[in-house]
Scaffold this motif. Structure first.
Motif, PDB file in Angstrom:
ATOM      1  N   UNK A 370       0.843  -1.186   0.000  1.00 37.89           N
ATOM      2  CA  UNK A 370       0.000   0.000   0.000  1.00 37.89           C
ATOM      3  C   UNK A 370       0.885   1.245   0.000  1.00 37.89           C
ATOM      4  N   UNK A 371       0.278   2.395  -0.199  1.00 34.95           N
ATOM      5  CA  UNK A 371       1.046   3.636  -0.368  1.00 34.95           C
ATOM      6  C   UNK A 371       1.067   4.429   0.944  1.00 34.95           C
ATOM      7  N   UNK A 372       2.207   4.425   1.602  1.00 36.49           N
ATOM      8  CA  UNK A 372       2.375   5.172   2.842  1.00 36.49           C
ATOM      9  C   UNK A 372       3.406   6.275   2.627  1.00 36.49           C
ATOM     10  N   UNK A 373       3.124   7.442   3.164  1.00 32.20           N
ATOM     11  CA  UNK A 373       4.034   8.573   3.098  1.00 32.20           C
ATOM     12  C   UNK A 373       4.415   8.995   4.512  1.00 32.20           C
ATOM     13  N   UNK A 374       5.689   9.381   4.688  1.00 38.16           N
ATOM     14  CA  UNK A 374       6.209   9.746   6.009  1.00 38.16           C
ATOM     15  C   UNK A 374       6.752  11.163   5.943  1.00 38.16           C
ATOM     16  N   UNK A 375       6.268  12.017   6.831  1.00 38.54           N
ATOM     17  CA  UNK A 375       6.689  13.414   6.889  1.00 38.54           C
ATOM     18  C   UNK A 375       7.418  13.669   8.203  1.00 38.54           C
ATOM     19  N   UNK A 376       8.679  14.133   8.101  1.00 31.48           N
ATOM     20  CA  UNK A 376       9.483  14.438   9.277  1.00 31.48           C
ATOM     21  C   UNK A 376       9.640  15.956   9.431  1.00 31.48           C
ATOM     22  N   UNK A 377       9.816  16.401  10.675  1.00 29.79           N
ATOM     23  CA  UNK A 377      10.267  17.779  10.904  1.00 29.79           C
ATOM     24  C   UNK A 377      11.590  17.723  11.664  1.00 29.79           C
ATOM     25  N   UNK A 378      12.473  18.621  11.321  1.00 34.76           N
ATOM     26  CA  UNK A 378      13.778  18.724  11.973  1.00 34.76           C
ATOM     27  C   UNK A 378      14.360  20.098  11.659  1.00 34.76           C
ATOM     28  N   UNK A 379      15.404  20.469  12.378  1.00 38.96           N
ATOM     29  CA  UNK A 379      15.945  21.819  12.218  1.00 38.96           C
ATOM     30  C   UNK A 379      16.916  21.956  11.060  1.00 38.96           C
ATOM     31  N   UNK A 380      17.777  20.983  10.884  1.00 36.02           N
ATOM     32  CA  UNK A 380      18.843  21.107   9.890  1.00 36.02           C
ATOM     33  C   UNK A 380      18.510  20.315   8.628  1.00 36.02           C
ATOM     34  N   UNK A 381      18.936  20.774   7.480  1.00 38.83           N
ATOM     35  CA  UNK A 381      18.693  20.028   6.246  1.00 38.83           C
ATOM     36  C   UNK A 381      19.247  18.615   6.369  1.00 38.83           C
ATOM     37  N   UNK A 382      18.489  17.593   5.988  1.00 31.12           N
ATOM     38  CA  UNK A 382      18.973  16.207   6.082  1.00 31.12           C
ATOM     39  C   UNK A 382      20.009  15.948   4.988  1.00 31.12           C
ATOM     40  N   UNK A 383      21.251  15.832   5.362  1.00 30.49           N
ATOM     41  CA  UNK A 383      22.325  15.693   4.379  1.00 30.49           C
ATOM     42  C   UNK A 383      22.180  14.431   3.535  1.00 30.49           C
ATOM     43  N   UNK A 384      21.508  13.424   4.068  1.00 35.08           N
ATOM     44  CA  UNK A 384      21.341  12.166   3.341  1.00 35.08           C
ATOM     45  C   UNK A 384      20.135  12.208   2.406  1.00 35.08           C
ATOM     46  N   UNK A 385      19.333  13.290   2.467  1.00 33.27           N
ATOM     47  CA  UNK A 385      18.112  13.321   1.656  1.00 33.27           C
ATOM     48  C   UNK A 385      17.744  14.751   1.292  1.00 33.27           C
TER      49      UNK A 385
END
Length: 504
Positions: A370-385
């Motif tokens: 099925x189609x799941x989406x994940x939304x994160x919040x954080x302060x610094x830009x995610x260097x890996x993404x």
């Protein structure tokens, strides 16, 4: 669906115009009075004359109308009718649909095929011509914006058809714009038939009114409905409104998700929001405090909360759920249900060097049935993404700042700041919503905004700055020279008058 509009709606849904006048207009034409008898609506608009061109003035309004129709439910423009009294004035020449379609492509970078047909109708003893221009409904593609300026309309404008009007899209329009739009707003009762499971804490915002971050919300809707990446990171400085934005998006999606379909056709089953936030800034007092609604402190607890709030784990099972039980729960959720998971303040784990669980959830989302989406919040830009991230800056001074200040003033019962002070507030707070709210909140205890700003700098600002920048300081290498240098610069700034006196 209003009975009289069924012929028009059927033509719009089919994307083609019938050959005869009666077949198309039977429900909306009054033969005895020789006039149309329905007002303009979501799918119907009347124009009196053909435009001479489409790149300026009256003709540019046709482009605006077509884009509003196309983004919404599609529609029919009837040319040769006086739109107030609905009598036929007639047209001399057929509508130039080829030029119209070319202008739509040039200015909106889309290839839509509007269809036009000329119909004849006898008014008294005189035969007159009218044109019907059919604008097709946008399907699963993203809403269309102007790509360059058109007459008085600016590039980047997103229009929507709202009842009988074409409006610049607002936050309230986004659920409709990203839904299937298979029925008009007054027709459907899908929400009652297909409820969306939701589990949220109380809103992290202290303001009762959400001030639109329109472009950011539009980007979130676009990512969820048609984006290919299963996860997205909202990043920005403390106080920029990341958590509030993520919460508002999740709330809107849960409330209107009955009409939302992904481009692959999946229906939305659930929306959940969990938080790892440790501390928060109280804008009413200007002080930092422990975040009372923190839900997880490590990856295992995070997974347990996801399963619990999705309804696949009982309340009494939370403390006893081991890794095997967590794996089974996550596999069941990702295999059988489509939804959105919002994980607020994920860097509460990463800055302490703890496993965040990001890769586990990413792989499950990629491999899910099925189609799941994940939304994160954080302060610094995610260097890996970095390509899967969206920056949340301070409020735009021209389009957001003043509306936000007005909402703060209304809630706190204080007067609005004069124009010259508004610039100072924006400058001193970097237009970060939480700091702006703190300054306006301090105005309750001061006779004017200059005093409030001084109090913010002298007292309220300490906790605010600690909340905003302590994490950044903690990220610096403990064994290097960056921390001592930063501290020395701060002390130098504090003793600037003394330093200047010595230099003299």
């Amino acid at each position: 669906m209003r009975e009289e509009l069924k012929g028009v709606f059927g033509a719009v849904q089919k994307g083609d115009l019938p050959p005869s006048f009666d077949h198309l207009f039977n429900g909306i034409w009054n033969a005895s009075e020789e006039r149309f008898h329905v007002q303009e609506s979501y799918i119907l608009d009347f124009k009196e004359t053909n435009p001479e061109g489409f790149s300026e003035g009256y003709g540019a309004g046709f482009v605006r109308l077509a884009l509003g129709f196309h983004n919404s439910f599609g529609g029919l423009i009837i040319v040769g009718v006086k739109d107030r009294i609905l009598t036929v004035s007639g047209i001399e020449q057929p509508f130039d649909v080829e030029s119209f379609n070319r202008v739509l492509t040039d200015f909106a970078a889309i290839s839509i095929e509007c269809v036009a047909k000329t119909y004849r109708v006898t008014i008294g003893a005189v035969e007159k011509q009218i044109a019907a221009v059919l604008v097709p409904r946008r399907k699963s593609a993203s809403p269309v914006k102007l790509r360059k300026d058109l007459a008085k309309y600016k590039a980047g404008t997103l229009w929507v058809r709202d009842r009988h009007e074409v409006l610049v899209a607002e936050t309230r329009h986004l659920p409709m714009l990203f839904s299937q739009r298979m029925s008009l707003p007054s027709d459907g009762e899908e929400e009652a038939r297909f409820p969306v499971h939701r589990s949220f804490p109380p809103s992290p915002a202290t303001l009762k009114e959400f001030i639109s971050r329109g472009d950011l919300l539009t980007s979130l809707w676009g990512w969820f409905v048609s984006g290919e990446n299963p996860r997205l990171y909202l990043h920005g400085p403390g106080g920029s409104g990341k958590s509030t934005l993520a919460f508002e998006f999740a709330r809107l999606l849960a409330e209107h998700g009955h009409g939302v379909r992904a481009t692959t056709g999946e229906r939305l089953d659930y929306v959940i929001f969990i938080s790892g936030k440790e501390t928060e800034l109280n804008p009413l007092s200007g002080t930092e405090q422990v975040f009372a609604m923190r839900q997880f402190a490590n990856a295992h607890e995070q997974f347990v909360q996801i399963i619990y709030h999705s309804g696949l784990l009982g309340l009494d099972e939370q403390t006893s759920a081991d890794e095997k039980r967590v794996k089974v729960g996550l596999d069941e959720l990702f295999s059988h249900f489509s939804g959105l998971i919002v994980i607020d303040d994920i860097d509460a784990l990463s800055r302490r060097g703890l496993e965040t669980g990001e890769e586990v959830l990413f792989l499950k989302a990629v491999l899910a049935k099925q189609r799941t989406r994940i939304l994160y919040t954080l302060r610094h830009p995610p260097q890996h993404a970095l390509t899967s991230s969206l920056k949340v800056p301070g409020l735009d001074y021209a389009s957001e700042f003043h509306e936000f200040v007005d909402a703060c003033c209304k809630q706190f019962g204080v007067p609005s700041p004069p124009a010259e002070v508004s610039h100072q507030i924006a400058d001193r707070t970097h237009s970060l919503p939480l700091l702006v709210e703190t300054v306006v909140g301090l105005r309750r205890f001061c006779s004017n905004y200059n005093e409030a700003l001084s109090l913010f700098d002298e007292k309220g600002g300490d906790d605010a700055r600690r909340y905003l920048y302590q994490r950044e300081y903690d990220r610096l290498d403990k064994h290097g020279k960056s921390r001592p240098i930063l501290s020395a610069l701060y002390l130098l700034e504090q003793r600037k008058p003394t330093v200047k006196a010595v230099l003299r």
